[in-house]
Design a protein around this motif. Structure first.
Motif, PDB file in Angstrom:
ATOM      1  N   GLU A 100      69.231 -69.698 -28.930  1.00  0.00           N
ATOM      2  CA  GLU A 100      69.669 -70.321 -27.716  1.00  0.00           C
ATOM      3  C   GLU A 100      70.714 -69.306 -27.083  1.00  0.00           C
ATOM      4  OE1 GLU A 100      70.616 -73.829 -24.619  1.00  0.00           O
ATOM      5  OE2 GLU A 100      70.989 -74.039 -26.794  1.00  0.00           O
ATOM      6  N   MET A 101      71.842 -68.999 -27.691  1.00  0.00           N
ATOM      7  CA  MET A 101      73.023 -68.224 -27.462  1.00  0.00           C
ATOM      8  C   MET A 101      72.438 -66.708 -27.091  1.00  0.00           C
ATOM      9  SD  MET A 101      76.418 -68.870 -29.161  1.00  0.00           S
ATOM     10  CE  MET A 101      75.923 -69.021 -30.815  1.00  0.00           C
ATOM     11  N   ASN A 102      71.707 -65.956 -28.155  1.00  0.00           N
ATOM     12  CA  ASN A 102      71.234 -64.858 -27.949  1.00  0.00           C
ATOM     13  C   ASN A 102      70.261 -64.772 -26.957  1.00  0.00           C
ATOM     14  OD1 ASN A 102      72.768 -64.137 -30.411  1.00  0.00           O
ATOM     15  ND2 ASN A 102      70.932 -64.493 -31.670  1.00  0.00           N
ATOM     16  N   ASP A 103      69.355 -65.697 -26.614  1.00  0.00           N
ATOM     17  CA  ASP A 103      68.448 -65.587 -25.355  1.00  0.00           C
ATOM     18  C   ASP A 103      69.212 -65.334 -24.267  1.00  0.00           C
ATOM     19  OD1 ASP A 103      66.231 -65.631 -27.027  1.00  0.00           O
ATOM     20  OD2 ASP A 103      65.798 -67.716 -26.776  1.00  0.00           O
ATOM     21  N   ILE A 104      70.327 -66.240 -23.991  1.00  0.00           N
ATOM     22  CA  ILE A 104      71.007 -66.272 -22.782  1.00  0.00           C
ATOM     23  C   ILE A 104      71.861 -64.886 -22.753  1.00  0.00           C
ATOM     24  CG2 ILE A 104      73.067 -67.416 -21.642  1.00  0.00           C
ATOM     25  CD1 ILE A 104      72.206 -70.096 -22.881  1.00  0.00           C
ATOM     26  N   VAL A 105      72.396 -64.242 -23.693  1.00  0.00           N
ATOM     27  CA  VAL A 105      72.961 -63.138 -23.517  1.00  0.00           C
ATOM     28  C   VAL A 105      72.021 -62.009 -23.335  1.00  0.00           C
ATOM     29  CG1 VAL A 105      74.224 -61.542 -24.895  1.00  0.00           C
ATOM     30  CG2 VAL A 105      74.819 -63.743 -25.223  1.00  0.00           C
ATOM     31  N   ASP A 106      71.016 -61.948 -23.914  1.00  0.00           N
ATOM     32  CA  ASP A 106      69.993 -60.982 -23.544  1.00  0.00           C
ATOM     33  C   ASP A 106      69.562 -61.169 -22.047  1.00  0.00           C
ATOM     34  OD1 ASP A 106      69.811 -60.120 -26.184  1.00  0.00           O
ATOM     35  OD2 ASP A 106      68.292 -60.883 -26.715  1.00  0.00           O
ATOM     36  N   GLN A 147      75.088 -67.748 -13.371  1.00  0.00           N
ATOM     37  CA  GLN A 147      74.555 -68.617 -13.717  1.00  0.00           C
ATOM     38  C   GLN A 147      74.133 -68.543 -14.974  1.00  0.00           C
ATOM     39  OE1 GLN A 147      70.859 -68.428 -11.147  1.00  0.00           O
ATOM     40  NE2 GLN A 147      71.876 -68.990  -9.303  1.00  0.00           N
ATOM     41  N   GLN A 148      73.855 -67.688 -15.535  1.00  0.00           N
ATOM     42  CA  GLN A 148      73.670 -67.468 -17.098  1.00  0.00           C
ATOM     43  C   GLN A 148      75.036 -67.739 -17.931  1.00  0.00           C
ATOM     44  OE1 GLN A 148      71.556 -63.839 -16.524  1.00  0.00           O
ATOM     45  NE2 GLN A 148      69.508 -64.874 -16.550  1.00  0.00           N
ATOM     46  N   LEU A 149      76.177 -67.140 -17.360  1.00  0.00           N
ATOM     47  CA  LEU A 149      77.306 -67.319 -17.923  1.00  0.00           C
ATOM     48  C   LEU A 149      77.908 -68.754 -18.044  1.00  0.00           C
ATOM     49  CD1 LEU A 149      80.285 -66.348 -18.895  1.00  0.00           C
ATOM     50  CD2 LEU A 149      80.942 -66.337 -16.325  1.00  0.00           C
ATOM     51  N   MET A 150      77.177 -69.740 -16.939  1.00  0.00           N
ATOM     52  CA  MET A 150      77.662 -71.209 -17.042  1.00  0.00           C
ATOM     53  C   MET A 150      76.601 -71.558 -17.889  1.00  0.00           C
ATOM     54  SD  MET A 150      80.241 -72.035 -15.641  1.00  0.00           S
ATOM     55  CE  MET A 150      81.440 -70.807 -15.017  1.00  0.00           C
ATOM     56  N   LYS A 178      82.869 -66.500 -28.035  1.00  0.00           N
ATOM     57  CA  LYS A 178      82.911 -64.970 -28.084  1.00  0.00           C
ATOM     58  C   LYS A 178      82.146 -64.242 -27.203  1.00  0.00           C
ATOM     59  CE  LYS A 178      80.391 -62.761 -30.619  1.00  0.00           C
ATOM     60  NZ  LYS A 178      79.591 -62.179 -31.601  1.00  0.00           N
ATOM     61  N   ASN A 179      80.969 -64.693 -27.318  1.00  0.00           N
ATOM     62  CA  ASN A 179      80.024 -64.566 -26.191  1.00  0.00           C
ATOM     63  C   ASN A 179      80.236 -64.737 -24.703  1.00  0.00           C
ATOM     64  OD1 ASN A 179      77.949 -63.390 -28.076  1.00  0.00           O
ATOM     65  ND2 ASN A 179      77.387 -65.184 -28.862  1.00  0.00           N
TER      66      ASN A 179
END
Length: 674
Positions: A418-424, A440-443, A483-484
């Motif tokens: 889930e983290m990786n998907d949001i970062v991408d 929005q993706q940061l939140m 970190k992300n």
């Protein structure tokens, strides 16, 4: 391989202080994009500077009783300090009064002239015998040739919104001295933009820009005509061979991007380095502007570049943004509708301002800053989601892990995926200039972290020594999420991102790191973390109410001190009955190209449909009017405004810049108003 990217933000005019409305359009999006591209490892050069020539500056300087140079020095410093306060990362902030700008502008002109793209015309212009000079339209007032308003400006009537040439005014006079003006021949130079029509159309057809940018640019391209590039003045870049003439500010200002890059190259001790950006066809040139600057960056400046002897880069991207308002109205210090920035930064941080603007960026439509929204962004998002997650994890890690990053053990990859998907997703948003979505993706990432922390209940795990490895894995994953978060936050809220980076135990600047490396490399197990600090404070209701009340008082004070217009001469009842007032329902509304004030309305009168051009665009957006019932003068003789026949007039109440339409609620279209 690293991509070379030259980024510019529109040169702010050094004739007054900037406000958040400016920042939302051309500057914060540009800064976030530059910061992101640096993280991606690309060769980024971010250029900006003050636009310091033009009649508006000489007029303001005259009124302030100072020289134009003294005037621009003041606002260049004010605006440069404002950018610093907001943490902008320009590689160079220049100004068009630096000596190197003159030869560069003159070289552009001479190249165009050698190709036969400049023509000379002698025409009548308004001249003040008392002041011994020609006056530009901003120095002129007179009687409107359309409606008879006696205080009409030199280019547009503020009462009926008609546009015209200053020479069309009746009884023209100097705005400064009130002295009468006469017509006198003067010679000016014109750039033959009409010769670029086909080349510009072919070039822009290949672009995949925002629809409004393409549409707006093509309207200008289809109607290209020669355009004057000189003014009678002693303030500006001198025109070679023409004493007492300078280049029109619209001509020399975009050349400021080139001369600013040259100044940057000189300052780093590599005077030819600017050519590596402007003459490299593989370099990506991105102009960040507000929508009012589209014609200059998508039509006029590209044509000027096409007309050069040297292979200048044409813009690859022009992510023009819409307008950003304050509580539903345009920012206006003269009307008291503004934010006192000096006071603002004694209470709030640059990152709070940057995030609130980014989260509501005017990318596809006009948006606004409101104090209630600002409070919500600060409390519910920055503090409640983002800051709360970082703090609760790091405080827990201090208490149960000795502030050392625990080892990541066996775990389910669901949260990591889930983290990786949001970062991408955020990476793609930054790349495509979708700053609002990136916010929005940061939140979303902060919310995902909070949900994971709550679901895993580390406070329960901490009570069972046998589950220490499980506890360590939960905290390690949460630290990876932090970190992300720091990575995604770096372009938008850089000071906060650096604080998190430091709390995680890293040295150096996260802004100088590499996006992919930071994302793919876990925080090292065993790394000593620093003391957790609170990232954001709560914004209290009382202080927001104070700001809203203050704004209301400023406007109320302004309104009570405004002098009302005197009554017009009396008319008889018979005169009044000649006017036919009717209810009309607005079916469609669009902005009139090349006009800031005019809207084209298609209205239903019950018995017929008509087109009416109305000067209400500064106070109403087109979508606000569709469906409304307004009052019009239905038997007014048609008049042509900006090439459109207007078949009536919409009634409106106005007080200086404020305007309001009377609205009919229940009566059908065509009803008589008496």
């Amino acid at each position: 391989m690293a991509e070379k990217i030259l980024i510019t933000s529109a040169l702010p005019y050094a004739n007054g202080p900037l406000h958040f409305g400016h920042i939302a359009g051309a500057y914060l999006p540009g800064d976030c994009y530059a910061r992101f591209q640096r993280l991606m490892g690309n060769d980024v050069l971010y250029i900006c500077g003050s636009d310091e020539h033009g009649v508006a500056i000489t007029l303001s300087a005259d009124l302030a009783k100072r020289t134009p140079k003294e005037h621009v020095d003041i606002f260049h410093k004010i605006n440069e300090d404002f950018f610093d306060q907001l943490g902008f990362s320009f590689d160079h902030y220049s100004r068009t009064t630096w000596p190197g700008h003159v030869p560069t502008t003159q070289e552009f002109y001479e190249a165009l002239n050698r190709k036969g793209l400049i023509e000379e015309k002698t025409e009548n212009h308004l001249y003040s015998e008392q002041e011994k000079r020609f006056l530009a339209d901003r120095y002129v007032v007179g009687t409107c040739p359309k409606c008879g308003y006696e205080e009409a400006r030199g280019d547009e009537c503020q009462r009926c919104a008609s546009s015209y040439e200053a020479t069309d005014l009746k009884n023209p006079r100097s705005k400064l001295t009130g002295s009468p003006l006469t017509l006198k021949p003067s010679t000016h130079l014109y750039l033959r933009f009409d010769k670029f029509k086909d080349q510009l159309a072919t070039w822009i057809e290949k672009k995949h820009w925002k629809e409004n940018v393409i549409r707006f640019a093509m309207q200008y391209i289809n109607d290209l005509k020669p355009r004057a590039i000189t003014r009678d003045s002693d303030w500006g870049v001198p025109v070679p061979g023409y004493p007492n003439k300078v280049f029109y500010v619209w001509f020399d200002a975009p050349i400021g991007y080139v001369s600013a890059t040259q100044e940057w190259a000189e300052k780093i001790g590599k005077p030819n380095r600017w050519e590596d950006y402007w003459f490299d066809p593989k370099c990506k040139l991105v102009h960040f502007i507000g929508k009012d600057n589209i014609p200059f960056h998508a039509v006029f400046f590209p044509a000027m570049l096409m007309g050069q002897d040297r292979p200048y880069k044409l813009p690859d991207e022009i992510p023009a943004n819409e307008f950003y308002m304050l509580e539903g109205r345009q920012f206006s210090k003269s009307e008291g509708w503004y934010i006192d920035l000096q006071e603002f930064f004694t209470r709030y941080t640059a990152d709070q301002a940057r995030y609130a603007i980014a989260a509501n960026a005017p990318e596809t439509s006009d948006s606004e800053f409101s104090w209630k929204d600002f409070q919500m962004r600060c409390n519910a998002e920055l503090l409640g989601k983002f800051g709360n997650f970082v703090n609760r994890v790091l405080v827990f890690a201090k208490q149960h892990c000795g502030s050392r990053v625990p080892k990541l053990g066996k775990h389910n990859d669901v949260f990591l995926k889930e983290m990786n998907d949001i970062v991408d997703q955020a990476e793609r948003s930054f790349e495509k200039f979708h700053l609002r979505k990136a916010s929005q993706q940061l939140m979303e990432l902060a919310q995902a972290g909070n949900a994971f922390f709550d679901a895993q209940k580390p406070w329960v795990l901490a009570k069972d020594p046998a589950r220490k490895e499980e506890l360590d894995t939960v905290i390690a994953l949460c630290i990876e999420c932090i970190k992300n978060l720091a990575l995604l936050a770096t372009p938008i809220i850089p000071d906060t991102a650096q604080k998190i980076w430091k709390m995680l135990g890293f040295s150096g600047e996260i802004a100088k790191g590499n996006w992919n490396q930071i994302h793919s490399h876990p925080v090292p197990a065993g790394q000593q973390m620093n003391e957790p600090v609170i990232l954001f404070r709560k914004v209290e209701d009382a202080e927001i109410e104070e700001q809203i009340a203050k704004l209301g008082k400023i406007v109320k004070k302004m309104e009570t001190t405004t002098s009302l217009e005197p009554l017009k001469p009396q008319v008889t009842y018979d005169d009044f009955t000649k006017l036919d007032f009717r209810v009309a329902q607005v079916l469609e509304a669009v902005k009139v190209p090349k006009s800031k004030k005019l809207l084209k309305l298609h209205v239903d009168l019950g018995f017929e449909k008509r087109t009416i051009v109305s000067g209400i665009a500064l106070n109403y957006e087109p979508e606000q009017l569709v469906g409304k019932k307004v009052v019009i003068v239905a038997n007014l003789a048609p008049a042509t405004l900006m090439g459109i026949e207007s078949q009536g007039m919409v009634l409106a109440a106005h007080l200086e810049a404020s305007l309001e339409l009377p609205e009919i609620q229940n009566l059908p279209p065509g009803s008589v108003v008496s």
